[in-house]
Design a protein around this motif. Structure first.
Motif, short mmCIF file in Angstrom:
data_model
loop_
_atom_site.label_atom_id
_atom_site.label_comp_id
_atom_site.label_asym_id
_atom_site.label_seq_id
_atom_site.Cartn_x
_atom_site.Cartn_y
_atom_site.Cartn_z
N ALA A 281 34.45 35.20 54.20
CA ALA A 281 34.76 34.26 53.12
C ALA A 281 33.48 33.71 52.49
O ALA A 281 33.42 33.52 51.26
N LEU A 282 32.45 33.48 53.29
CA LEU A 282 31.19 32.97 52.76
C LEU A 282 30.50 34.01 51.89
O LEU A 282 29.97 33.69 50.81
N LEU A 283 30.51 35.25 52.33
CA LEU A 283 29.91 36.32 51.52
C LEU A 283 30.67 36.48 50.20
O LEU A 283 30.05 36.70 49.14
N TRP A 302 31.58 24.41 48.19
CA TRP A 302 31.08 23.70 49.37
C TRP A 302 30.41 24.67 50.36
O TRP A 302 29.36 24.36 50.93
N ALA A 303 31.03 25.84 50.55
CA ALA A 303 30.47 26.82 51.49
C ALA A 303 29.11 27.32 51.01
O ALA A 303 28.17 27.45 51.81
N LYS A 314 24.86 28.96 60.40
CA LYS A 314 25.43 27.63 60.65
C LYS A 314 26.52 27.31 59.65
O LYS A 314 27.54 26.69 59.99
N ALA A 315 26.33 27.74 58.40
CA ALA A 315 27.35 27.50 57.39
C ALA A 315 28.63 28.27 57.70
O ALA A 315 29.73 27.78 57.44
N GLY A 339 42.34 26.48 47.22
CA GLY A 339 40.93 26.22 47.41
C GLY A 339 40.44 24.96 46.71
O GLY A 339 39.32 24.50 46.98
N ASN A 340 41.25 24.38 45.85
CA ASN A 340 40.87 23.16 45.13
C ASN A 340 41.67 21.94 45.60
O ASN A 340 41.74 20.94 44.89
#
Length: 347
Positions: A281-283, A302-303, A314-315, A339-340
């Protein structure tokens, strides 16, 4: 209500009966069939106290079907109450003492379907580990022969059929092809497990809603529902996150408060799935920021900002912690993922 502590084993079952708190009135040592009859012979409802081990959930369901109460205690919480040597007799006494503590929450008895689902995940994980072992074995053999192989797992498997036929490995070529066949078999078994999970949860509304969350797929959603059972036993998402070992470990004394790494006390498999899902999800959020930043959701923003501030790894763990809380909210409040979403504190 009479309380009976049972130290479970393969063929020997130690039993301690307690009518008054702190006082054992009778002890028995039974085999499997005698223990089954012993449960059926209890005329009035009884509270059965057992450690949450491999067969505890089965015997818990047997006792519940006869109208009894069952308390499954985590072995970690029973251990401090054991006195002197570890014996079946002392284990029963420790369970009776631990059951008197109201701050120790028992483990819910899992249903037969929950255990089957967890065993399906266990089969897939076992085949994945065996597949990884074979791939590492081939990598080591090729490396010692001075043959360069692709770093990616999928690319390595595609190129391995030609690499093992190199002249340097001619005497081992036939045996190495057997290893490749095993890798292919394990991949097919893993794919069949995943298809079985999708068919199993095709009509499951909870898994479908959890599947919509960023970084959460059918694999993670089904593993979470099988491990948790009823989310109502957690007051909020942070309790579920702490139960999975995703919250910081605390070292505090007096006015000094120090938070360390995550506690890692909980279901290792489910926690691993969440962290892997949060990495994906971060990528995805970072790619979205590069290509179409106007489409970033608040969660993705935020991510990305967290990764820029404290680093990618860490994120990813921080995002996994947030995803666990989101899963609890979606599950308990029966709403769709957004997501919002902006949560509001009650007045």
């Amino acid at each position: 209500m009479k309380r009976i502590a049972v130290d479970l084993a393969k063929s020997v079952y130690q039993v301690a009966e307690s009518v008054r708190s702190g006082q054992v009135v009778q002890r028995k040592r039974l085999n499997r069939e005698a223990f089954r009859r012993y449960i059926q012979e209890q005329a009035e409802p009884v509270e059965w106290v057992m450690e949450a081990c491999g067969t505890a959930h089965y015997w818990g369901r047997v006792a519940q079907s006869l109208g009894h109460q069952v308390s499954l205690l985590h072995p970690r919480y029973v251990r401090p109450y054991r006195r002197r040597n570890k014996t079946d007799r002392n284990d029963c006494d420790a369970m009776l003492e631990a059951a008197r503590c109201k701050d120790i929450y028992p483990v819910p008895v899992k249903t037969h379907e929950q255990q089957l689902l967890q065993q399906l995940h266990g089969l897939r994980e076992t085949w994945k580990k065996s597949r990884t072992q074979r791939i590492n074995l081939l990598r080591g053999i090729l490396r010692e022969a001075g043959i360069e192989a692709p770093a990616s797992g999928a690319a390595f498997i595609r190129a391995a059929h030609e690499l093992v036929d190199r002249p340097e490995l001619a005497p081992l070529s036939a045996l190495l092809h057997i290893v490749l066949t095993e890798i292919n078999l394990y991949e097919q078994c893993m794919a069949e497990c995943e298809q079985h999970l999708k068919r199993w949860h095709a009509d499951d509304d909870v898994v479908s809603k959890l599947d919509e969350i960023s970084g959460i797929g059918v694999l993670t959603a089904s593993a979470l529902t099988a491990a948790v059972g009823k989310p109502e036993r957690f007051a909020n998402g942070r309790q579920l996150s702490a139960w999975l070992g995703m919250t910081p470990r605390e070292f505090s004394s007096g006015d000094r408060r120090k938070l360390g790494h995550i506690s890692r006390q909980g279901n290792v498999y489910v926690r691993t799935l969440f962290i892997h899902g949060s990495r994906a999800a971060l990528l995805a959020a970072q790619r979205c920021q590069t290509r179409t930043p106007e489409k970033l959701t608040q969660l993705q923003r935020w991510a990305v900002e967290t990764a820029a501030r404290i680093g990618h790894n860490k994120a990813a763990v921080a995002l996994a912690n947030k995803l666990v809380r989101i899963c609890w909210a979606v599950w308990c409040h029966e709403r769709r993922f957004s997501g919002n979403w902006q949560s509001t504190k009650p007045a």
